[in-house]
Design an enzyme around this catalytic site. Structure first.
Site, PDB file in Angstrom:
ATOM      1  N   CYS A 218       0.830  -1.353   0.089  1.00 39.37           N
ATOM      2  CA  CYS A 218       0.074  -0.173   0.041  1.00 39.37           C
ATOM      3  C   CYS A 218       0.828   1.191  -0.156  1.00 39.37           C
ATOM      4  O   CYS A 218       0.596   2.254  -0.789  1.00 39.37           O
ATOM      5  CB  CYS A 218      -1.022   0.028   1.312  1.00 39.37           C
ATOM      6  SG  CYS A 218      -2.308  -1.015   0.999  1.00 39.37           S
TER       7      CYS A 218
ATOM      8  N   HIS B 167      -0.795  -9.927  -5.018  1.00 44.50           N
ATOM      9  CA  HIS B 167       0.293  -9.674  -6.051  1.00 44.50           C
ATOM     10  C   HIS B 167       0.490 -10.903  -6.795  1.00 44.50           C
ATOM     11  O   HIS B 167       0.543 -12.059  -6.370  1.00 44.50           O
ATOM     12  CB  HIS B 167       1.573  -8.989  -5.553  1.00 44.50           C
ATOM     13  CG  HIS B 167       2.085  -9.938  -4.539  1.00 44.50           C
ATOM     14  ND1 HIS B 167       1.814  -9.952  -3.449  1.00 44.50           N
ATOM     15  CD2 HIS B 167       3.240 -10.819  -4.284  1.00 44.50           C
ATOM     16  CE1 HIS B 167       2.465 -10.918  -2.574  1.00 44.50           C
ATOM     17  NE2 HIS B 167       3.374 -11.283  -3.113  1.00 44.50           N
TER      18      HIS B 167
HETATM   19  P1  AMP Z   1       5.085 -13.295  -1.595  1.00 42.27           P
HETATM   20  O1  AMP Z   1       6.033 -14.387  -1.032  1.00 42.27           O
HETATM   21  O2  AMP Z   1       4.510 -13.601  -2.680  1.00 42.27           O
HETATM   22  O3  AMP Z   1       4.414 -12.463  -0.579  1.00 42.27           O
HETATM   23  O4  AMP Z   1       6.294 -12.278  -2.126  1.00 42.27           O
HETATM   24  C1  AMP Z   1       6.592 -11.046  -1.595  1.00 42.27           C
HETATM   25  C2  AMP Z   1       7.847 -10.516  -2.648  1.00 42.27           C
HETATM   26  O5  AMP Z   1       7.893  -9.127  -2.568  1.00 42.27           O
HETATM   27  C3  AMP Z   1       9.265 -11.105  -2.275  1.00 42.27           C
HETATM   28  O6  AMP Z   1       9.603 -11.953  -3.710  1.00 42.27           O
HETATM   29  C4  AMP Z   1       9.839  -9.887  -1.982  1.00 42.27           C
HETATM   30  O7  AMP Z   1      11.054 -10.088  -2.477  1.00 42.27           O
HETATM   31  C5  AMP Z   1       9.292  -8.901  -2.683  1.00 42.27           C
HETATM   32  N1  AMP Z   1       9.445  -7.466  -1.908  1.00 42.27           N
HETATM   33  C6  AMP Z   1       9.326  -7.367  -0.502  1.00 42.27           C
HETATM   34  N2  AMP Z   1       9.524  -6.011  -0.481  1.00 42.27           N
HETATM   35  C7  AMP Z   1       9.662  -5.290  -1.473  1.00 42.27           C
HETATM   36  C8  AMP Z   1      10.040  -3.922  -1.986  1.00 42.27           C
HETATM   37  N3  AMP Z   1      10.017  -2.851  -1.090  1.00 42.27           N
HETATM   38  N4  AMP Z   1      10.123  -3.906  -3.356  1.00 42.27           N
HETATM   39  C9  AMP Z   1      10.189  -4.879  -4.120  1.00 42.27           C
HETATM   40  N5  AMP Z   1       9.773  -6.171  -3.860  1.00 42.27           N
HETATM   41  C10 AMP Z   1       9.764  -6.314  -2.507  1.00 42.27           C
HETATM   42 ZN    ZN Z   2      -1.896  -3.077   1.221  1.00 41.84          ZN
END
Ligand code: AMP
Ligand code: ZN
Length: 106
Positions: free
Chosen positions: A5, A98
Site C-alpha cells: 500500500c 500480487h
Molecule cells: P510473496 O512471498 O508472494 O508474499 O512475495 C513477496 C515478494 O515481495 C518477495 O519476492 C519480496 O522479494 C518482494 N518484496 C518485498 N519488499 C519489496 C519491495 N520493497 N520492493 C520490491 N519487492 C519487494
Molecule cells: Zn496493502
C-alpha cells in the site's frame, strides 16, 4: 499500512514498470529469476484466498497485464512463470495481493 500500500501510494519511492488505475508493476527487490516483476493491485486485498467475487475481475486484469509485460520483455519467446503465493502455507509473505512474473532463464 502494508508495504505494498505504501508503494502504491508512493509513500515509498519505487520505479514502476507499469501503472494504471487498478495495478502497478515493479521489480522484485530479491529477484528469483533474471526477470522478476510483481504485478500489484492498487486495492488492498490480502490474497487470492480472501478476494471477494466483486473483485474477481482484478485477477483477470493482473494475469492479462503479466502477459503483456512478458511480451514487452520478450519472455513470450522462451516461456515464463506466473505465480500467486496464497497464504502462509503457499509461501505468501506480504498480505497484499500480487502476481509474480518470472522468466528470462537461458
Ligand atoms: P510473496 O512471498 O508472494 O508474499 O512475495 C513477496 C515478494 O515481495 C518477495 O519476492 C519480496 O522479494 C518482494 N518484496 C518485498 N519488499 C519489496 C519491495 N520493497 N520492493 C520490491 N519487492 C519487494
Ligand atoms: Zn496493502
Amino acid at each position: 499500512m502494508c508495504i505494498f500500500c505504501q508503494i502504491v501510494n508512493k509513500e515509498i519511492p519505487k520505479d514502476f514498470t507499469f501503472e494504471d488505475e487498478t495495478l502497478v508493476a515493479f521489480k522484485d527487490i530479491n529477484p528469483k529469476a533474471p526477470v522478476h516483476l510483481l504485478i500489484v493491485a492498487k486495492k488492498h486485498i490480502e490474497s487470492v484466498i480472501t478476494i471477494k467475487e466483486g473483485d474477481r475481475n482484478l485477477i483477470a486484469e493482473m494475469v492479462w497485464r503479466a502477459k503483456l509485460l512478458a511480451e514487452e520483455k520478450g519472455l513470450d519467446k522462451t516461456g515464463y512463470k506466473l505465480i500467486f503465493h496464497c497464504g502462509r502455507g503457499g509461501g505468501q509473505i506480504i498480505d497484499h495481493i500480487h502476481l509474480h512474473l518470472r522468466g528470462g532463464w537461458k
